[in-house]
Design a protein around this motif. Structure first.
Motif, mmCIF file in Angstrom:
data_model
loop_
_atom_site.group_PDB
_atom_site.id
_atom_site.type_symbol
_atom_site.label_atom_id
_atom_site.label_comp_id
_atom_site.label_asym_id
_atom_site.label_seq_id
_atom_site.Cartn_x
_atom_site.Cartn_y
_atom_site.Cartn_z
ATOM 1 N N ARG A 49 1.378 -1.774 -4.197
ATOM 2 C CA ARG A 49 2.628 -1.365 -3.799
ATOM 3 C C ARG A 49 3.008 -1.828 -2.925
ATOM 4 O O ARG A 49 1.962 -2.361 -2.282
ATOM 5 C CB ARG A 49 2.792 -0.397 -3.075
ATOM 6 N N ARG A 50 4.248 -1.914 -2.317
ATOM 7 C CA ARG A 50 4.460 -3.256 -1.285
ATOM 8 C C ARG A 50 5.653 -2.692 -0.301
ATOM 9 O O ARG A 50 6.246 -1.742 -0.766
ATOM 10 C CB ARG A 50 4.911 -4.870 -1.846
ATOM 11 N N SER A 51 5.349 -3.314 1.355
ATOM 12 C CA SER A 51 6.655 -2.998 2.252
ATOM 13 C C SER A 51 6.014 -4.364 2.813
ATOM 14 O O SER A 51 5.396 -4.414 3.418
ATOM 15 C CB SER A 51 5.724 -1.714 3.173
ATOM 16 N N LEU A 52 7.592 -4.197 3.758
ATOM 17 C CA LEU A 52 8.132 -5.478 3.902
ATOM 18 C C LEU A 52 8.826 -5.286 5.985
ATOM 19 O O LEU A 52 10.019 -4.658 4.860
ATOM 20 C CB LEU A 52 8.950 -6.556 3.588
ATOM 21 N N SER A 53 8.421 -5.336 6.392
ATOM 22 C CA SER A 53 8.752 -4.555 7.379
ATOM 23 C C SER A 53 8.662 -6.145 8.278
ATOM 24 O O SER A 53 8.017 -7.157 8.839
ATOM 25 C CB SER A 53 7.880 -3.653 8.249
ATOM 26 N N THR B 289 10.887 -4.011 -13.416
ATOM 27 C CA THR B 289 11.080 -2.674 -12.835
ATOM 28 C C THR B 289 9.331 -2.501 -12.573
ATOM 29 O O THR B 289 8.683 -1.965 -11.389
ATOM 30 C CB THR B 289 10.607 -1.744 -13.809
ATOM 31 N N GLU B 290 8.206 -3.302 -12.381
ATOM 32 C CA GLU B 290 6.810 -3.020 -11.872
ATOM 33 C C GLU B 290 7.513 -3.967 -9.939
ATOM 34 O O GLU B 290 6.949 -3.178 -9.118
ATOM 35 C CB GLU B 290 6.271 -4.297 -12.447
ATOM 36 N N ARG B 291 8.463 -4.147 -10.080
ATOM 37 C CA ARG B 291 8.979 -4.955 -8.609
ATOM 38 C C ARG B 291 9.482 -4.288 -7.922
ATOM 39 O O ARG B 291 8.872 -4.137 -6.601
ATOM 40 C CB ARG B 291 9.001 -6.464 -8.777
ATOM 41 N N TRP B 292 10.141 -3.778 -8.299
ATOM 42 C CA TRP B 292 10.980 -3.541 -7.442
ATOM 43 C C TRP B 292 11.133 -1.704 -7.936
ATOM 44 O O TRP B 292 12.575 -0.807 -7.213
ATOM 45 C CB TRP B 292 12.912 -3.490 -7.902
ATOM 46 N N TRP B 293 10.612 -0.821 -8.294
ATOM 47 C CA TRP B 293 9.960 0.938 -8.426
ATOM 48 C C TRP B 293 10.253 1.245 -7.595
ATOM 49 O O TRP B 293 9.254 1.327 -6.283
ATOM 50 C CB TRP B 293 8.916 0.728 -9.548
ATOM 51 N N HIS C 170 10.624 -0.981 1.238
ATOM 52 C CA HIS C 170 9.492 -0.291 0.135
ATOM 53 C C HIS C 170 9.508 -0.557 -1.398
ATOM 54 O O HIS C 170 10.636 -0.404 -1.275
ATOM 55 C CB HIS C 170 8.771 0.960 0.792
ATOM 56 N N ARG C 171 8.319 -1.229 -2.008
ATOM 57 C CA ARG C 171 8.768 -1.075 -3.674
ATOM 58 C C ARG C 171 7.455 -1.461 -4.341
ATOM 59 O O ARG C 171 6.543 -2.153 -3.849
ATOM 60 C CB ARG C 171 9.028 -2.611 -4.150
ATOM 61 N N GLY D 298 0.715 -1.462 -0.155
ATOM 62 C CA GLY D 298 -0.091 -0.074 -0.310
ATOM 63 C C GLY D 298 0.605 1.654 -0.247
ATOM 64 O O GLY D 298 1.625 0.762 -0.478
ATOM 65 N N ASP D 299 0.425 2.384 0.280
ATOM 66 C CA ASP D 299 0.785 3.824 0.460
ATOM 67 C C ASP D 299 1.794 3.674 1.020
ATOM 68 O O ASP D 299 1.642 3.007 2.299
ATOM 69 C CB ASP D 299 0.197 5.090 0.371
ATOM 70 N N SER D 300 3.298 4.205 1.241
ATOM 71 C CA SER D 300 4.000 4.708 2.541
ATOM 72 C C SER D 300 3.892 6.042 2.682
ATOM 73 O O SER D 300 3.617 6.305 1.907
ATOM 74 C CB SER D 300 5.438 3.536 1.884
#
Length: 526
Positions: A280-284, A255-259, A274-275, A161-163
């Protein structure tokens, strides 16, 4: 603490009633475009899809009316269903991942899908909750409520989601996207496989609509040229076309995965990745759940002198993005990042000089590599000499047999382990080389395996069991004495229940004897 009966029930966001049907309509867009501009295809299929969309709207209203959730002081509860009612509850002290995915369509409506999963070896669908969908603000609030205000330390989480810029206010930036890394995209199997799936899906849509490539204006000329060309030239051109499609597709997927990729570390040790472009994805990963790092080098990536760093954390295994910390990068950069995550100098972690395994392990590596290739070579020559037209199979399998020898040597060269004050370092593999730095405090037990061939060679495979990552990491083909000594050095408490020599041994136990190290000891399987 608020009593559970005093906590109000909440409903899903009403905008979900629009997103679900739109997702189905979006899948229908290629069919609509082809029908409008070519006049071809089956109109019945279109009406069936529209009817399914109406049914989805009705079912969405029912699901929205019958789904309720709440978060109490110690549990997350979800009630759903009309015909088949479901009551699910996950203890907050057993939470392992909180996953919020937000596709492009969800982001347009400001929504996300929240997954809450508890600790279990079973499928996540049976040990978790799914809220489809909640608002972005509600998802952020739930994430904070579940992770930072939970009774137990915050679990590893996967969030899409949005970071927020506030996430980086007190964070150290460990890594950001470097576009030269995109050259490694065609060397990853996942990107190539994803491209193949996409091409197959497009081809399936075209074929179902009755469109044939030979109907294109230039198809007749191309077909005539192919018929007049030599077979090897035709095969070469087709292979080149497929290669170009695979490379372009892998670049687009990278490009789509790591933008917008950025890796940061908070003051409390929490890692945040965050990528993503469309999604949009974020791994914490909370600092108190990190158990080390790993460097993965699949064959193609290793041939291009590339690698990928991953974090080992409880609650993150093969799923949940697998703990990837960065895109495929240069081998040196991947090792430096893994060392930074492990908190050790790179010379004492993934690039440390490891302890060599016995020479008997070399013959075992050669046997495991050459024996299957020799059997395949014999079968290939048998077919080549008996089946007309298959004369090429014999020389091809012979090449595979010749290549098996250096593969065996490379497997042995990559075997090794090292025990430092804080970590266990182990490396293995050739077609897929992996180097793991595992915290000694993260080892919760040991598995010791010994095949018949290993028994004759006096070797064992010692696997360190952990709650992080893949659940266990092997130290392959060491002597029985060294394997037991390694396990005893890492977890001395495991050996408190060892039975002295001469006591009755239960079936399936492994006997390890150290030469010149005193009496023989037995390690029970755990």
């Amino acid at each position: 603490m608020t009593a559970p009966c005093d906590v109000p029930w909440r409903r899903l966001d009403g905008r979900m009633l629009v997103v679900a049907p739109l997702q189905h309509v979006v899948r229908l867009l290629p069919v609509l475009v082809i029908l409008l501009f070519t006049g071809r295809g089956d109109p019945v299929r279109l009406w069936i899809t529209l009817g399914i969309t109406v049914v989805l709207i009705v079912l969405g209203v029912i699901r929205w009316k019958t789904t309720r959730y709440r978060i109490t002081g110690d549990r997350v509860e979800l009630h759903s269903g009309w015909v088949r009612r479901q009551r699910r509850s996950v203890p907050r002290d057993r939470l392992r991942t909180v996953d919020v995915t937000s596709t492009l369509l969800h982001r347009v409506f400001g929504l996300g899908v929240l997954h809450v999963r508890g600790a279990s070896s079973a499928a996540a669908d049976h040990h978790g909750l799914k809220l489809d969908a909640v608002s972005a603000a509600e998802a952020a609030r739930l994430r904070t409520e579940l992770l930072h205000a939970a009774p137990s330390p915050g679990p590893a989480e996967v969030v899409s989601g949005d970071s927020r810029d506030s996430d980086y206010r007190h964070s150290q930036v460990l890594s950001t996207l470097r576009w030269p890394w995109i050259r490694f995209a065609p060397l990853t199997v996942s990107a190539l496989a994803g491209t193949g799936v996409l091409v197959a899906a497009v081809w399936n849509v075209v074929s179902e609509l009755g469109l044939r490539p030979r109907d294109l204006p230039f198809a007749a000329d191309v077909e005539e040229r192919i018929r007049g060309a030599a077979i090897w030239l035709t095969v070469g051109v087709l292979a080149l076309v497929l290669l170009v499609v695979a490379i372009v597709g892998s670049l687009l997927m990278f490009t789509e995965r790591w933008w917008g990729y950025r890796l940061t570390r908070d003051d409390d040790g929490t890692l945040r990745v965050h990528r993503g472009l469309l999604t949009r994805r974020s791994l914490s990963v909370a600092g108190n759940r990190q158990r080390g790092a790993a460097v993965s080098e699949p064959l193609l990536l290793r041939a291009g002198r590339g690698a990928q760093a991953r974090v080992l954390a409880t609650g993150l295994g093969r799923g949940g993005q697998g703990g990837a910390l960065q895109p495929p990068a240069t081998r040196r950069e991947a090792h430096l990042l893994a060392a930074a995550v492990a908190g050790e100098p790179v010379e004492r972690s993934t690039l440390a000089p490891l302890r060599r395994h016995p020479r008997r392990a070399l013959w075992r590596r050669l046997t495991r590599a050459v024996a299957p290739a020799a059997a395949l070579c014999a079968a290939g020559w048998a077919v080549a000499t008996t089946v007309p037209g298959w004369y090429w199979l014999g020389p091809l399998t012979t090449v595979l047999l010749v290549l098996a020898v250096p593969v065996g040597f490379d497997r042995y060269r990559n075997l090794g382990h090292l025990l430092t004050a804080r970590h266990l370092v182990t490396r293995w593999g050739s077609l897929h080389r992996r180097t793991v730095v595992l915290e000694r405090d993260g080892v919760i037990g040991w598995r010791i395996r010994q095949s018949i061939v290993q028994r004759r060679a006096g070797l064992v495979t010692v696997e360190a069991v952990t709650a992080a990552g893949e659940g266990g990491y092997p130290v392959t083909d060491v002597t029985a004495a060294d394997g037991v000594a390694l396990a005893a050095a890492v977890t001395p408490s495991v050996f408190d229940s060892l039975t002295p020599l001469g006591a009755e041994e239960p079936a399936g136990d492994l006997t390890a004897q150290g030469a010149g190290r005193g009496p023989q000891e037995r390690l029970d399987h755990r």
